[in-house]
Design an enzyme around this catalytic site. Structure first.
Site, PDB file in Angstrom:
ATOM      1  CE1 TYR A 167      -2.963  -3.089   0.384  1.00  0.00           C
ATOM      2  CE2 TYR A 167      -3.458  -2.445   2.641  1.00  0.00           C
ATOM      3  CZ  TYR A 167      -3.631  -3.304   1.579  1.00  0.00           C
ATOM      4  OH  TYR A 167      -4.490  -4.364   1.707  1.00  0.00           O
TER       5      TYR A 167
ATOM      6  CG  HIS B 235      -0.442  -8.583   0.193  1.00  0.00           C
ATOM      7  ND1 HIS B 235      -0.186  -7.239   0.297  1.00  0.00           N
ATOM      8  CD2 HIS B 235      -1.730  -8.655  -0.199  1.00  0.00           C
ATOM      9  CE1 HIS B 235      -1.258  -6.547  -0.025  1.00  0.00           C
ATOM     10  NE2 HIS B 235      -2.216  -7.392  -0.331  1.00  0.00           N
TER      11      HIS B 235
ATOM     12  CG  LEU C  97     -17.884  -1.445   3.303  1.00  0.00           C
ATOM     13  CD1 LEU C  97     -17.579   0.042   3.476  1.00  0.00           C
ATOM     14  CD2 LEU C  97     -19.074  -1.859   4.160  1.00  0.00           C
TER      15      LEU C  97
ATOM     16  CB  SER D  12     -13.945   5.030   5.315  1.00  0.00           C
ATOM     17  OG  SER D  12     -14.398   6.326   4.976  1.00  0.00           O
TER      18      SER D  12
ATOM     19  NE  ARG E 163     -18.798   7.685   2.804  1.00  0.00           N
ATOM     20  CZ  ARG E 163     -18.457   7.736   1.516  1.00  0.00           C
ATOM     21  NH1 ARG E 163     -17.238   7.398   1.138  1.00  0.00           N
ATOM     22  NH2 ARG E 163     -19.338   8.121   0.619  1.00  0.00           N
TER      23      ARG E 163
ATOM     24  CB  SER F  62     -21.348   5.705  10.604  1.00  0.00           C
ATOM     25  OG  SER F  62     -20.860   5.550   9.301  1.00  0.00           O
ATOM     26  CG  ASN F  63     -17.783   2.296   7.928  1.00  0.00           C
ATOM     27  OD1 ASN F  63     -18.964   2.446   7.607  1.00  0.00           O
ATOM     28  ND2 ASN F  63     -16.794   2.465   7.076  1.00  0.00           N
TER      29      ASN F  63
HETATM   30  N1  LIG Z   1      -5.216  -8.665   1.461  1.00  0.00           N
HETATM   31  C1  LIG Z   1      -5.641  -8.133   0.336  1.00  0.00           C
HETATM   32  O1  LIG Z   1      -5.243  -8.534  -0.776  1.00  0.00           O
HETATM   33  C2  LIG Z   1      -6.637  -7.010   0.405  1.00  0.00           C
HETATM   34  C3  LIG Z   1      -7.329  -6.624  -0.755  1.00  0.00           C
HETATM   35  C4  LIG Z   1      -8.265  -5.592  -0.642  1.00  0.00           C
HETATM   36  C5  LIG Z   1      -8.485  -5.001   0.576  1.00  0.00           C
HETATM   37  N2  LIG Z   1      -7.785  -5.389   1.677  1.00  0.00           N
HETATM   38  C6  LIG Z   1      -7.978  -4.754   3.003  1.00  0.00           C
HETATM   39  O2  LIG Z   1      -9.360  -4.554   3.246  1.00  0.00           O
HETATM   40  C7  LIG Z   1      -9.627  -3.167   3.370  1.00  0.00           C
HETATM   41  C8  LIG Z   1     -10.995  -2.820   2.851  1.00  0.00           C
HETATM   42  O3  LIG Z   1     -11.182  -3.234   1.533  1.00  0.00           O
HETATM   43  P1  LIG Z   1     -11.370  -2.229   0.317  1.00  0.00           P
HETATM   44  O4  LIG Z   1     -10.600  -1.000   0.593  1.00  0.00           O
HETATM   45  O5  LIG Z   1     -11.044  -3.003  -0.914  1.00  0.00           O
HETATM   46  O6  LIG Z   1     -12.924  -1.957   0.226  1.00  0.00           O
HETATM   47  P2  LIG Z   1     -14.193  -1.694   1.185  1.00  0.00           P
HETATM   48  O7  LIG Z   1     -13.800  -1.463   2.590  1.00  0.00           O
HETATM   49  O8  LIG Z   1     -15.146  -2.784   0.886  1.00  0.00           O
HETATM   50  O9  LIG Z   1     -14.767  -0.367   0.539  1.00  0.00           O
HETATM   51  C9  LIG Z   1     -14.082   0.832   0.585  1.00  0.00           C
HETATM   52  C10 LIG Z   1     -14.871   1.871  -0.212  1.00  0.00           C
HETATM   53  O10 LIG Z   1     -16.134   2.097   0.412  1.00  0.00           O
HETATM   54  C11 LIG Z   1     -16.264   3.480   0.743  1.00  0.00           C
HETATM   55  N3  LIG Z   1     -16.940   3.537   2.060  1.00  0.00           N
HETATM   56  C12 LIG Z   1     -16.434   3.172   3.258  1.00  0.00           C
HETATM   57  N4  LIG Z   1     -17.351   3.320   4.230  1.00  0.00           N
HETATM   58  C13 LIG Z   1     -18.463   3.788   3.637  1.00  0.00           C
HETATM   59  C14 LIG Z   1     -19.744   4.165   4.115  1.00  0.00           C
HETATM   60  N5  LIG Z   1     -20.053   4.054   5.405  1.00  0.00           N
HETATM   61  N6  LIG Z   1     -20.660   4.636   3.223  1.00  0.00           N
HETATM   62  C15 LIG Z   1     -20.348   4.737   1.899  1.00  0.00           C
HETATM   63  N7  LIG Z   1     -19.148   4.394   1.391  1.00  0.00           N
HETATM   64  C16 LIG Z   1     -18.209   3.930   2.244  1.00  0.00           C
HETATM   65  C17 LIG Z   1     -14.861   4.040   0.792  1.00  0.00           C
HETATM   66  O11 LIG Z   1     -14.852   5.403   0.446  1.00  0.00           O
HETATM   67  P3  LIG Z   1     -14.095   6.571   1.281  1.00  0.00           P
HETATM   68  O12 LIG Z   1     -12.704   6.110   1.578  1.00  0.00           O
HETATM   69  O13 LIG Z   1     -14.123   7.710   0.292  1.00  0.00           O
HETATM   70  O14 LIG Z   1     -14.902   6.851   2.491  1.00  0.00           O
HETATM   71  C18 LIG Z   1     -14.171   3.199  -0.274  1.00  0.00           C
HETATM   72  O15 LIG Z   1     -14.431   3.737  -1.562  1.00  0.00           O
HETATM   73  C19 LIG Z   1      -8.475  -2.516   2.619  1.00  0.00           C
HETATM   74  O16 LIG Z   1      -8.311  -1.156   2.935  1.00  0.00           O
HETATM   75  C20 LIG Z   1      -7.338  -3.388   3.043  1.00  0.00           C
HETATM   76  O17 LIG Z   1      -6.931  -3.072   4.358  1.00  0.00           O
HETATM   77  C21 LIG Z   1      -6.889  -6.398   1.605  1.00  0.00           C
END
Ligand SMILES: NC(=O)c1ccc[n+]([C@@H]2O[C@H](COP(=O)([O-])OP(=O)(O)OC[C@H]3O[C@@H](n4cnc5c(N)ncnc54)[C@H](OP(=O)(O)O)[C@@H]3O)[C@@H](O)[C@H]2O)c1
Length: 319
Positions: A92, A154, A236, A277, A282, A285-286
């Protein structure tokens, strides 16, 4: 097999250890006192891991978060809101920002570093015994820490030999106290079974994409069988499913946000949940997603949303 001598690496680790030592400012009065004596919220829901440790059930994920002020502010907002778990990765490229935020927040609140659970991950290009130690030392330096609470492969990457060498390195790093717990990410069933057969220490978690629209039931069952917890990433579905009308109906009826319904469902299934987020409201609230309970009927309705939808692939993770 792992080489037996590790002294050069260990001395490098000792350097990283000294660098992180200034973080260990213990405040014997109260780790929960905030600025001006305000009590920090402490909704510490944790899950037991197979190595005897505990992990806070909700983490702030920082994938695609920049290595600067925006991420520092988000992490500080999260810690102020009550999060005690940050999920980063070398890939990251924001480990410095995470470390700066942690240091600033710990100093401001007088909270010992030990109160916050820090996860980071070894990128695929660093698989191999020595390469793993070097990458771990590098991540520790970037964070300014002496140890990580959880360090993950990873992804399995392609080379089984190098992957097992990396795992041996993590087993050694755990003995040295540089990582408290070790686990994997993006491991499918075959790779997980291969690791289990060859490991001295079982992974505590498998961090994979899991949400109601892609539940990976077979992989989850395999992990359960070995007492390996699921860390649900993209809980999400990267925001792609927040407008789903069936989630919307439950959210509206319960006076919750769609994101809270998705996070609550995942936590109720026993997962560690990693919503990302950078938006303070957010983030707050999350974190409040665990303050209510979904009925069995709603849980079953959400279970029925399975459609094998995933935003990423298990083997070739770019995340
Ligand atoms: N190990 C891996 O290969 C891997 C892969 C993917 C993810 N991850 C981990 O999992 C975490 C989360 O996954 P992700 O980042 O892919 O996606 P996610 O958490 O499913 O979704 C993040 C998205 O949702 C938005 N969001 C968050 N809370 C919200 C709410 N209450 N209302 C509306 N929109 C909201 C965020 O926007 P804003 O930021 O603009 O609020 C962002 O665009 C990552 O950050 C990482 O730590 C790991």
């Amino acid at each position: 097999m792992a080489p037996s001598a590790i002294s050069p690496v260990q001395s490098e680790m000792n350097l990283a250890q000294q660098k992180g030592a200034d973080l260990e400012r213990r405040d014997s009065t109260s780790p929960l006192q905030g600025v001006g004596g305000r009590k920090m919220p402490q909704r510490k829901r944790t899950i037991d891991l197979n190595d005897g440790s505990e992990i806070p059930q909700i983490a702030l994920g920082v994938y695609k978060a920049p290595n600067g002020q925006e991420t520092e502010d988000a992490i500080i907002a999260a810690l102020d809101a009550g999060y005690r778990h940050i999920d980063s990765a070398a890939r990251y490229m924001n480990e410095e920002a995470c470390g700066r935020a942690l240091k600033r927040w710990c100093e401001r609140t007088g909270t010992p570093r030990e109160e916050v659970y820090i996860t980071t991950k070894l990128w695929d290009a660093d698989h191999g015994y020595e390469a793993t130690f070097n990458a771990l030392v590098d991540s520790l330096k970037k964070f300014g820490l002496e140890y990580f609470d959880l360090y993950l492969l990873h992804s399995p990457a392609d080379c089984e030999t190098k992957r097992l060498e990396s795992w041996r390195a993590l087993e050694t790093a755990q003995k040295l106290g540089k990582v408290k717990s070790i686990g994997v990410s993006n491991f499918g069933a075959a790779d997980l079974q291969h690791l289990i057969q060859n490991a001295n220490v079982l992974p505590v978690v498998n961090q994979v994409e899991v949400h109601p629209f892609g539940q990976r039931k077979d992989l989850v069952a395999l992990c359960e069988q070995h007492n390996i917890k699921i860390e649900a990433y993209s809980p999400l579905a990267r925001g792609n499913k927040l407008n789903d009308p069936r989630i919307g109906e439950i959210a509206e009826r319960l006076g919750k946000t769609p994101a809270q319904i998705l996070i609550n469902w995942s936590a109720a299934r026993g997962n560690v949940v990693l919503p990302k987020s950078l938006t303070a409201s957010r983030i707050q609230s999350n974190f409040e997603s665990l303050d209510f309970e979904l009925s069995e009927k709603d849980m079953a309705a959400i279970d029925a949303l399975e459609e094998n939808y995933v935003t990423g692939s298990l083997h070739k993770s770019d995340d």
